[in-house]
Design a protein around this motif. Structure first.
Motif, short mmCIF file in Angstrom:
data_model
loop_
_atom_site.label_atom_id
_atom_site.label_comp_id
_atom_site.label_asym_id
_atom_site.label_seq_id
_atom_site.Cartn_x
_atom_site.Cartn_y
_atom_site.Cartn_z
N VAL A 28 0.86 -1.19 0.00
CA VAL A 28 0.00 0.00 0.00
C VAL A 28 0.89 1.23 0.00
N ASN A 29 0.38 2.30 -0.53
CA ASN A 29 1.06 3.59 -0.39
C ASN A 29 0.13 4.57 0.29
N LEU A 30 0.70 5.39 1.13
CA LEU A 30 -0.02 6.47 1.78
C LEU A 30 0.21 7.73 0.96
N GLY A 31 -0.04 8.90 1.56
CA GLY A 31 0.34 10.13 0.89
C GLY A 31 -0.81 11.03 0.49
N SER A 32 -0.42 12.14 -0.14
CA SER A 32 -1.33 13.21 -0.53
C SER A 32 -1.61 13.16 -2.03
N ASN A 33 -1.86 14.33 -2.64
CA ASN A 33 -2.21 14.35 -4.07
C ASN A 33 -1.11 13.80 -4.97
N HIS A 34 0.14 14.15 -4.65
CA HIS A 34 1.25 13.71 -5.50
C HIS A 34 1.27 12.19 -5.65
N PRO A 35 1.29 11.40 -4.58
CA PRO A 35 1.25 9.95 -4.72
C PRO A 35 -0.09 9.42 -5.23
N LYS A 36 -1.16 10.17 -5.01
CA LYS A 36 -2.45 9.74 -5.57
C LYS A 36 -2.34 9.59 -7.08
N VAL A 48 4.71 -0.89 3.20
CA VAL A 48 3.99 0.37 3.35
C VAL A 48 4.86 1.49 2.78
N LEU A 49 4.49 1.98 1.62
CA LEU A 49 5.22 3.06 0.98
C LEU A 49 4.77 4.39 1.59
N ILE A 50 5.71 5.12 2.13
CA ILE A 50 5.42 6.41 2.75
C ILE A 50 6.04 7.49 1.88
N PRO A 51 5.25 8.12 1.02
CA PRO A 51 5.80 9.12 0.10
C PRO A 51 6.17 10.42 0.80
N VAL A 52 7.27 10.98 0.35
CA VAL A 52 7.70 12.30 0.79
C VAL A 52 7.78 13.18 -0.45
N CYS A 53 7.03 14.27 -0.43
CA CYS A 53 7.00 15.18 -1.57
C CYS A 53 7.83 16.43 -1.26
N HIS A 111 4.08 -3.66 13.90
CA HIS A 111 3.04 -4.50 13.33
C HIS A 111 3.58 -5.42 12.21
N ASN A 112 4.88 -5.56 12.17
CA ASN A 112 5.52 -6.46 11.21
C ASN A 112 5.27 -6.04 9.76
N PHE A 113 5.19 -4.73 9.52
CA PHE A 113 5.13 -4.21 8.16
C PHE A 113 6.52 -3.75 7.74
N LYS A 114 6.72 -3.60 6.44
CA LYS A 114 8.00 -3.12 5.91
C LYS A 114 7.81 -1.72 5.35
N PRO A 115 8.15 -0.69 6.11
CA PRO A 115 8.00 0.68 5.61
C PRO A 115 9.12 1.05 4.64
N ILE A 116 8.79 1.82 3.64
CA ILE A 116 9.76 2.32 2.67
C ILE A 116 9.44 3.78 2.41
N ILE A 117 10.37 4.66 2.67
CA ILE A 117 10.18 6.08 2.35
C ILE A 117 10.49 6.28 0.87
N THR A 118 9.58 6.94 0.17
CA THR A 118 9.72 7.12 -1.27
C THR A 118 9.61 8.58 -1.64
N ILE A 119 10.66 9.14 -2.23
CA ILE A 119 10.63 10.51 -2.71
C ILE A 119 10.23 10.46 -4.18
N LEU A 120 9.08 11.04 -4.49
CA LEU A 120 8.48 10.88 -5.82
C LEU A 120 9.07 11.85 -6.84
N PRO A 121 9.01 11.48 -8.11
CA PRO A 121 9.53 12.35 -9.17
C PRO A 121 8.54 13.44 -9.57
N VAL A 122 9.07 14.49 -10.16
CA VAL A 122 8.27 15.53 -10.80
C VAL A 122 8.94 15.85 -12.13
N THR A 123 8.30 16.69 -12.93
CA THR A 123 8.91 17.04 -14.22
C THR A 123 10.18 17.85 -14.02
N ASP A 124 10.98 17.89 -15.07
CA ASP A 124 12.18 18.73 -15.06
C ASP A 124 11.81 20.19 -14.80
N TYR A 125 10.66 20.61 -15.32
CA TYR A 125 10.24 22.01 -15.19
C TYR A 125 10.08 22.40 -13.72
#
Length: 320
Positions: free
Chosen positions: A52-60, A102-107, A232-246
């Motif tokens: 699963v991934n959590l997060g706001s609009n960016h990971p949505k 558990v993917l925890i996105p950081v924007c 709770h025996n989950f595997k968390p992963i912090i994920t920094i998401l990509p954006v455009t070059d602009y």
């Protein structure tokens, strides 16, 4: 005369109640709940989720597991804070498999937003979270925002007469912003919004006491989320998401180090994996997005495939 006035008052009240019922069928009202409908009936919420991934609009807009051979779900809700990420994680805990990822996105500005100032952004949480998980819960606010919004805010009547469009951005397969000037303008728009929202000047923000307090709160919440996952025996992963070059070009290496990676490191006392895709050239082309920030269907399927491959081949967390 008194009877006439009373009749007029009763008629006005009746009209408002009818208008309120009509407004609650508008796109303007229902667009608020696009992301949270999946939580309204937990009896049919998927079980034994492996990813699963959590997060706001960016990971949505960044994750789409529909074509992937894995029990997974995009649990992002936008716009959302770490605090509500944690509340949703607790909400879905019983639906995750043992050892789930558990993917925890950081924007880009995740650590700067502790709590939303606009109370209407909390409306969606009243529909599915327990009151103890809603920031500054108020029964009256719930009534005002959900049950009788028009009675408490008659200006909403304008959407009964002229509704907004249904939110179909998740279905877009191309970037409507075709030219370079429009993409740069959109990137400028995001920068201007963040500067105003957090009272800073990017890419070299001079932090106020409030900024520093909010950042510390988010570091604390992220640390607690990681500890909760381990407990709770989950595997968390912090994920920094990509954006455009602009958009990514507007953030210096110094900003990324000082205001993203440094905060992650402060929270990441458990030394869980951090996947950094912010400026990964495989995912920064504008044709993978719907603007300078959010991915389209092509982009999110490509990115999701990459993430799952990393979970399987590099981290050995899942087996596809």
């Amino acid at each position: 005369m008194i009877i006439f006035i009373l009749a007029l008052i009763i008629l006005c009240i009746a009209v408002l109640f009818i208008a309120n019922a009509i407004y609650k069928r508008t796109n303007h009202f229902n667009n608020q709940f696009v992301d949270v409908r999946k939580y309204w009936d937990m009896a049919i919420f998927p079980n034994n989720l492996q990813v699963v991934n959590l997060g706001s609009n960016h990971p949505k807009f960044a994750f789409d597991y529909s074509e992937m051979d894995v029990q997974a779900m995009n649990c992002a809700v936008g716009p959302q804070t770490f605090e509500y990420d944690f509340a949703i994680l607790r909400k879905i805990t019983s639906h995750l498999a043992s050892g789930a990822c558990v993917l925890i996105p950081v924007c880009l500005l995740s650590f700067f937003l502790y709590r939303q100032k606009t109370r209407s952004t909390h409306a969606k949480y009243y529909t599915f979270l327990d009151k103890d998980d809603i920031v500054d819960y108020s029964k009256m606010e719930q009534i005002k925002l959900l049950k009788y919004p028009v009675l408490f805010n008659p200006r909403l009547l304008r959407y009964v007469l002229c509704d907004v469009k249904k939110d179909i951005r998740l279905e877009l397969v191309e970037n409507p912003m075709k030219d370079v000037a429009t993409l740069y303008k959109d990137a400028d728009h995001w920068i201007d919004c963040w500067n105003q929202q957090f009272d800073i000047v990017l890419p070299k923000p001079n932090l106020s006491e409030k900024n520093m307090s909010d950042i510390e709160q988010n570091i604390r919440i992220l640390r607690e989320m990681l500890e909760y996952c381990k407990m709770h025996n989950f595997k968390p992963i912090i994920t920094i998401l990509p954006v455009t070059d602009y958009l990514s070009s507007r953030f210096t290496d110094e900003f990324i180090h000082e205001h993203i990676l440094r905060y992650i490191n402060a929270a990441n006392t458990l030394k869980i994996p951090v996947l950094n895709y912010l400026k990964d050239k495989r995912f920064t082309a504008s044709e993978l997005y719907i603007n300078s920030f959010f991915m389209n269907k092509k982009g999110k399927r490509l990115f999701t495939k990459e993430i799952l491959n990393r979970l399987e081949k590099d981290l050995k967390y899942i087996k596809l």
